[in-house]
Design a protein around this motif. Structure first.
Motif, PDB file in Angstrom:
ATOM      1  N   ARG A  92       0.834  -1.207   0.000  1.00 11.09           N
ATOM      2  CA  ARG A  92       0.000   0.000   0.000  1.00 11.09           C
ATOM      3  C   ARG A  92       0.869   1.257   0.000  1.00 11.09           C
ATOM      4  O   ARG A  92       0.638   2.197  -0.779  1.00 11.09           O
ATOM      5  CB  ARG A  92      -0.910   0.026   1.229  1.00 11.09           C
ATOM      6  CG  ARG A  92      -2.163  -0.813   1.139  1.00 11.09           C
ATOM      7  CD  ARG A  92      -3.096  -0.469   2.296  1.00 11.09           C
ATOM      8  NE  ARG A  92      -4.236  -1.354   2.336  1.00 11.09           N
ATOM      9  CZ  ARG A  92      -5.369  -1.161   1.649  1.00 11.09           C
ATOM     10  NH1 ARG A  92      -5.466  -0.102   0.854  1.00 11.09           N
ATOM     11  NH2 ARG A  92      -6.373  -1.995   1.751  1.00 11.09           N
ATOM     12  N   MET A  93       1.854   1.293   0.868  1.00 10.38           N
ATOM     13  CA  MET A  93       2.689   2.485   0.974  1.00 10.38           C
ATOM     14  C   MET A  93       3.508   2.713  -0.286  1.00 10.38           C
ATOM     15  O   MET A  93       3.723   3.859  -0.698  1.00 10.38           O
ATOM     16  CB  MET A  93       3.586   2.382   2.212  1.00 10.38           C
ATOM     17  CG  MET A  93       2.817   2.554   3.518  1.00 10.38           C
ATOM     18  SD  MET A  93       3.872   2.694   4.965  1.00 10.38           S
ATOM     19  CE  MET A  93       4.480   1.031   5.093  1.00 10.38           C
ATOM     20  N   GLU A  94       3.963   1.636  -0.917  1.00  8.34           N
ATOM     21  CA  GLU A  94       4.695   1.781  -2.172  1.00  8.34           C
ATOM     22  C   GLU A  94       3.805   2.394  -3.251  1.00  8.34           C
ATOM     23  O   GLU A  94       4.250   3.240  -4.030  1.00  8.34           O
ATOM     24  CB  GLU A  94       5.222   0.421  -2.628  1.00  8.34           C
ATOM     25  CG  GLU A  94       6.411  -0.076  -1.808  1.00  8.34           C
ATOM     26  CD  GLU A  94       6.879  -1.450  -2.273  1.00  8.34           C
ATOM     27  OE1 GLU A  94       6.277  -1.973  -3.239  1.00  8.34           O
ATOM     28  OE2 GLU A  94       7.835  -1.987  -1.678  1.00  8.34           O
ATOM     29  N   SER A  95       2.544   1.972  -3.308  1.00 10.22           N
ATOM     30  CA  SER A  95       1.624   2.530  -4.306  1.00 10.22           C
ATOM     31  C   SER A  95       1.326   3.990  -4.000  1.00 10.22           C
ATOM     32  O   SER A  95       1.215   4.814  -4.927  1.00 10.22           O
ATOM     33  CB  SER A  95       0.327   1.710  -4.340  1.00 10.22           C
ATOM     34  OG  SER A  95      -0.392   1.840  -3.126  1.00 10.22           O
ATOM     35  N   TRP A  96       1.201   4.346  -2.719  1.00  3.82           N
ATOM     36  CA  TRP A  96       0.956   5.748  -2.356  1.00  3.82           C
ATOM     37  C   TRP A  96       2.146   6.620  -2.752  1.00  3.82           C
ATOM     38  O   TRP A  96       1.973   7.712  -3.295  1.00  3.82           O
ATOM     39  CB  TRP A  96       0.684   5.856  -0.862  1.00  3.82           C
ATOM     40  CG  TRP A  96      -0.608   5.254  -0.429  1.00  3.82           C
ATOM     41  CD1 TRP A  96      -1.693   4.970  -1.224  1.00  3.82           C
ATOM     42  CD2 TRP A  96      -0.970   4.850   0.895  1.00  3.82           C
ATOM     43  NE1 TRP A  96      -2.700   4.408  -0.471  1.00  3.82           N
ATOM     44  CE2 TRP A  96      -2.291   4.325   0.824  1.00  3.82           C
ATOM     45  CE3 TRP A  96      -0.322   4.863   2.118  1.00  3.82           C
ATOM     46  CZ2 TRP A  96      -2.963   3.839   1.945  1.00  3.82           C
ATOM     47  CZ3 TRP A  96      -0.984   4.384   3.244  1.00  3.82           C
ATOM     48  CH2 TRP A  96      -2.290   3.875   3.156  1.00  3.82           C
ATOM     49  N   MET A  97       3.352   6.152  -2.463  1.00  2.32           N
ATOM     50  CA  MET A  97       4.536   6.935  -2.793  1.00  2.32           C
ATOM     51  C   MET A  97       4.743   7.017  -4.303  1.00  2.32           C
ATOM     52  O   MET A  97       5.246   8.024  -4.817  1.00  2.32           O
ATOM     53  CB  MET A  97       5.766   6.334  -2.127  1.00  2.32           C
ATOM     54  CG  MET A  97       5.862   6.618  -0.632  1.00  2.32           C
ATOM     55  SD  MET A  97       5.865   8.391  -0.258  1.00  2.32           S
ATOM     56  CE  MET A  97       7.419   8.891  -1.005  1.00  2.32           C
ATOM     57  N   ALA A  98       4.347   5.979  -5.027  1.00  2.00           N
ATOM     58  CA  ALA A  98       4.448   6.023  -6.488  1.00  2.00           C
ATOM     59  C   ALA A  98       3.529   7.110  -7.042  1.00  2.00           C
ATOM     60  O   ALA A  98       3.903   7.844  -7.972  1.00  2.00           O
ATOM     61  CB  ALA A  98       4.084   4.659  -7.081  1.00  2.00           C
ATOM     62  N   GLU A  99       2.340   7.236  -6.476  1.00  3.59           N
ATOM     63  CA  GLU A  99       1.427   8.284  -6.921  1.00  3.59           C
ATOM     64  C   GLU A  99       1.960   9.668  -6.553  1.00  3.59           C
ATOM     65  O   GLU A  99       1.824  10.624  -7.326  1.00  3.59           O
ATOM     66  CB  GLU A  99       0.044   8.079  -6.304  1.00  3.59           C
ATOM     67  CG  GLU A  99      -0.975   9.094  -6.794  1.00  3.59           C
ATOM     68  CD  GLU A  99      -2.396   8.743  -6.389  1.00  3.59           C
ATOM     69  OE1 GLU A  99      -3.291   9.582  -6.629  1.00  3.59           O
ATOM     70  OE2 GLU A  99      -2.603   7.651  -5.834  1.00  3.59           O
ATOM     71  N   LEU A 100       2.586   9.774  -5.381  1.00  2.00           N
ATOM     72  CA  LEU A 100       3.188  11.047  -4.985  1.00  2.00           C
ATOM     73  C   LEU A 100       4.291  11.452  -5.960  1.00  2.00           C
ATOM     74  O   LEU A 100       4.370  12.606  -6.398  1.00  2.00           O
ATOM     75  CB  LEU A 100       3.748  10.941  -3.566  1.00  2.00           C
ATOM     76  CG  LEU A 100       4.400  12.206  -3.006  1.00  2.00           C
ATOM     77  CD1 LEU A 100       3.342  13.227  -2.649  1.00  2.00           C
ATOM     78  CD2 LEU A 100       5.259  11.882  -1.786  1.00  2.00           C
ATOM     79  N   SER A 101       5.142  10.492  -6.323  1.00  2.00           N
ATOM     80  CA  SER A 101       6.215  10.777  -7.270  1.00  2.00           C
ATOM     81  C   SER A 101       5.665  11.152  -8.640  1.00  2.00           C
ATOM     82  O   SER A 101       6.189  12.050  -9.312  1.00  2.00           O
ATOM     83  CB  SER A 101       7.153   9.563  -7.395  1.00  2.00           C
ATOM     84  OG  SER A 101       7.743   9.245  -6.148  1.00  2.00           O
ATOM     85  N   LYS A 102       4.601  10.481  -9.049  1.00  5.22           N
ATOM     86  CA  LYS A 102       3.970  10.792 -10.345  1.00  5.22           C
ATOM     87  C   LYS A 102       3.414  12.208 -10.347  1.00  5.22           C
ATOM     88  O   LYS A 102       3.582  12.952 -11.317  1.00  5.22           O
ATOM     89  CB  LYS A 102       2.862   9.766 -10.624  1.00  5.22           C
ATOM     90  CG  LYS A 102       2.189   9.950 -11.966  1.00  5.22           C
ATOM     91  CD  LYS A 102       1.121   8.888 -12.178  1.00  5.22           C
ATOM     92  CE  LYS A 102       0.414   9.092 -13.521  1.00  5.22           C
ATOM     93  NZ  LYS A 102      -0.647   8.056 -13.745  1.00  5.22           N
ATOM     94  N   ALA A 103       2.760  12.602  -9.259  1.00  7.16           N
ATOM     95  CA  ALA A 103       2.219  13.961  -9.160  1.00  7.16           C
ATOM     96  C   ALA A 103       3.322  14.996  -9.133  1.00  7.16           C
ATOM     97  O   ALA A 103       3.206  16.076  -9.722  1.00  7.16           O
ATOM     98  CB  ALA A 103       1.341  14.082  -7.914  1.00  7.16           C
ATOM     99  N   ALA A 104       4.438  14.663  -8.472  1.00  6.55           N
ATOM    100  CA  ALA A 104       5.574  15.593  -8.416  1.00  6.55           C
ATOM    101  C   ALA A 104       6.189  15.776  -9.795  1.00  6.55           C
ATOM    102  O   ALA A 104       6.551  16.894 -10.187  1.00  6.55           O
ATOM    103  CB  ALA A 104       6.615  15.079  -7.428  1.00  6.55           C
ATOM    104  N   ASP A 105       6.295  14.670 -10.562  1.00  5.01           N
ATOM    105  CA  ASP A 105       6.843  14.766 -11.920  1.00  5.01           C
ATOM    106  C   ASP A 105       5.930  15.584 -12.813  1.00  5.01           C
ATOM    107  O   ASP A 105       6.400  16.370 -13.643  1.00  5.01           O
ATOM    108  CB  ASP A 105       7.042  13.367 -12.508  1.00  5.01           C
ATOM    109  CG  ASP A 105       8.141  12.586 -11.793  1.00  5.01           C
ATOM    110  OD1 ASP A 105       9.005  13.237 -11.174  1.00  5.01           O
ATOM    111  OD2 ASP A 105       8.123  11.339 -11.850  1.00  5.01           O
ATOM    112  N   ALA A 106       4.611  15.407 -12.640  1.00  2.59           N
ATOM    113  CA  ALA A 106       3.656  16.167 -13.450  1.00  2.59           C
ATOM    114  C   ALA A 106       3.733  17.661 -13.120  1.00  2.59           C
ATOM    115  O   ALA A 106       3.622  18.505 -14.013  1.00  2.59           O
ATOM    116  CB  ALA A 106       2.239  15.651 -13.213  1.00  2.59           C
ATOM    117  N   GLN A 107       3.917  17.968 -11.850  1.00  2.57           N
ATOM    118  CA  GLN A 107       4.020  19.372 -11.441  1.00  2.57           C
ATOM    119  C   GLN A 107       5.278  19.995 -12.004  1.00  2.57           C
ATOM    120  O   GLN A 107       5.281  21.156 -12.462  1.00  2.57           O
ATOM    121  CB  GLN A 107       4.020  19.474  -9.914  1.00  2.57           C
ATOM    122  CG  GLN A 107       3.993  20.890  -9.384  1.00  2.57           C
ATOM    123  CD  GLN A 107       4.115  20.942  -7.890  1.00  2.57           C
ATOM    124  OE1 GLN A 107       5.165  20.621  -7.319  1.00  2.57           O
ATOM    125  NE2 GLN A 107       3.050  21.320  -7.205  1.00  2.57           N
TER     126      GLN A 107
END
Length: 299
Positions: free
Chosen positions: A282-297
């Protein structure tokens, strides 16, 4: 403005992207600048230029402090918590309530910052000490410089002591049989390890946690914030206490700590996951989404 993430949005004002580590080029430039200031300071001391030496000591001390404070959070909050046996975080004097727990480790001071403060503080202290002796020996109007040199010397001593203390803390954190500091999340609840001795540990069962409240002071000029997280927990008498969680000092991103505490506080039916590998997934998937949002920003 908050960023939409699952399962909870990034709190308003919090940094989306973890801090980037300093590049070798920037580190090299900073070291060269420090060495140049130190050489200029000792040149003024040897050349008996008391006023110039005082000014250079002030510049060097300010440079040391600003660089050390600015670099302590240089990319150290990217890690996932450690999935460890709860017994490894105790002295084996009592049986822990949980078998396996997630441990958000508190960052130890970096060796770079320890040596930076200790070395720079010692150099500045020695130079200021020589300048003070010279002022006393020469007398006259030069004694007026003591008004600046004495507090400057005390500040340099404090910087050197901060470096020595940070080095000791780093050594204790890496010493075998020393329990590390940090936040423990398990099926039974949450525990905050503050010191090695254990007298100041705080524990709260999940049922006692009333709310998980994010906050932080936004720096409008730089556009970032120092994240804050507070647990509202009820004691045995029913009184609600506000407890700060040091998310700015942990190795994991503040949003992940906030999400873990809030998610399993709000989902008691899923707490059996807290001693299984499902938690890590679960935490790996949450952090993956955080990284994806950071890259998009950034894009």
């Amino acid at each position: 403005m908050s960023v939409p993430l699952a399962p909870y949005p990034l709190p308003s004002g919090w940094n989306l992207r973890p801090a980037r580590p300093r590049s070798r080029l920037i580190t090299s430039v900073l070291v060269v600048c420090c060495l140049a200031l130190s050489a200029a300071l000792w040149g003024a001391v040897v050349g008996e230029q008391t006023v110039l030496g005082t000014i250079l000591a002030l510049l060097l001390l300010g440079f040391l402090a600003v660089v050390a404070v600015g670099g302590e959070r240089a990319g150290g909050e990217r890690a996932l918590p450690e999935f460890v046996n709860a017994l490894a975080l105790t002295r084996a004097e009592t049986r822990p309530a949980d078998s396996w727990v997630s441990f958000f480790r508190q960052r130890a001071p970096s060796l770079w910052s320890c040596l930076w403060l200790l070395g720079g503080g010692l150099v500045t202290t020695a130079a200021c000490g020589i300048l003070i002796v010279r002022c006393i020996v020469e007398g006259g109007q030069v004694l007026l410089v003591l008004v600046f040199l004495v507090p400057l010397t005390l500040a340099a001593v404090i910087v050197a002591l901060a470096g020595a203390n940070s080095l000791a803390v780093r050594g204790r954190a890496r010493w075998f049989a020393r329990r590390p500091r940090g936040l423990v999340v398990g099926r039974s609840g949450v525990t905050l390890y503050s010191f090695d001795r254990g007298e100041f540990d705080r524990s709260w069962p999940w049922d006692a946690i009333v709310d998980v409240v994010p906050g932080g002071l936004v720096d409008a000029r730089r556009g970032n914030t120092v994240p804050e997280l507070k647990l509202h927990a009820a004691d045995a008498g029913g009184a609600v206490e506000e407890v700060p969680i040091p998310v700015d000092a942990l190795e994991s991103h503040a949003w992940l700590v906030y999400t873990v505490l809030r998610f399993w506080k709000e989902h008691p039916e899923l707490r059996d996951e807290l001693d299984t590998s499902t938690l890590q997934d679960r935490m790996e998937s949450w952090m993956a989404e955080l990284s994806k949002a950071a890259d998009a920003q950034r894009g």
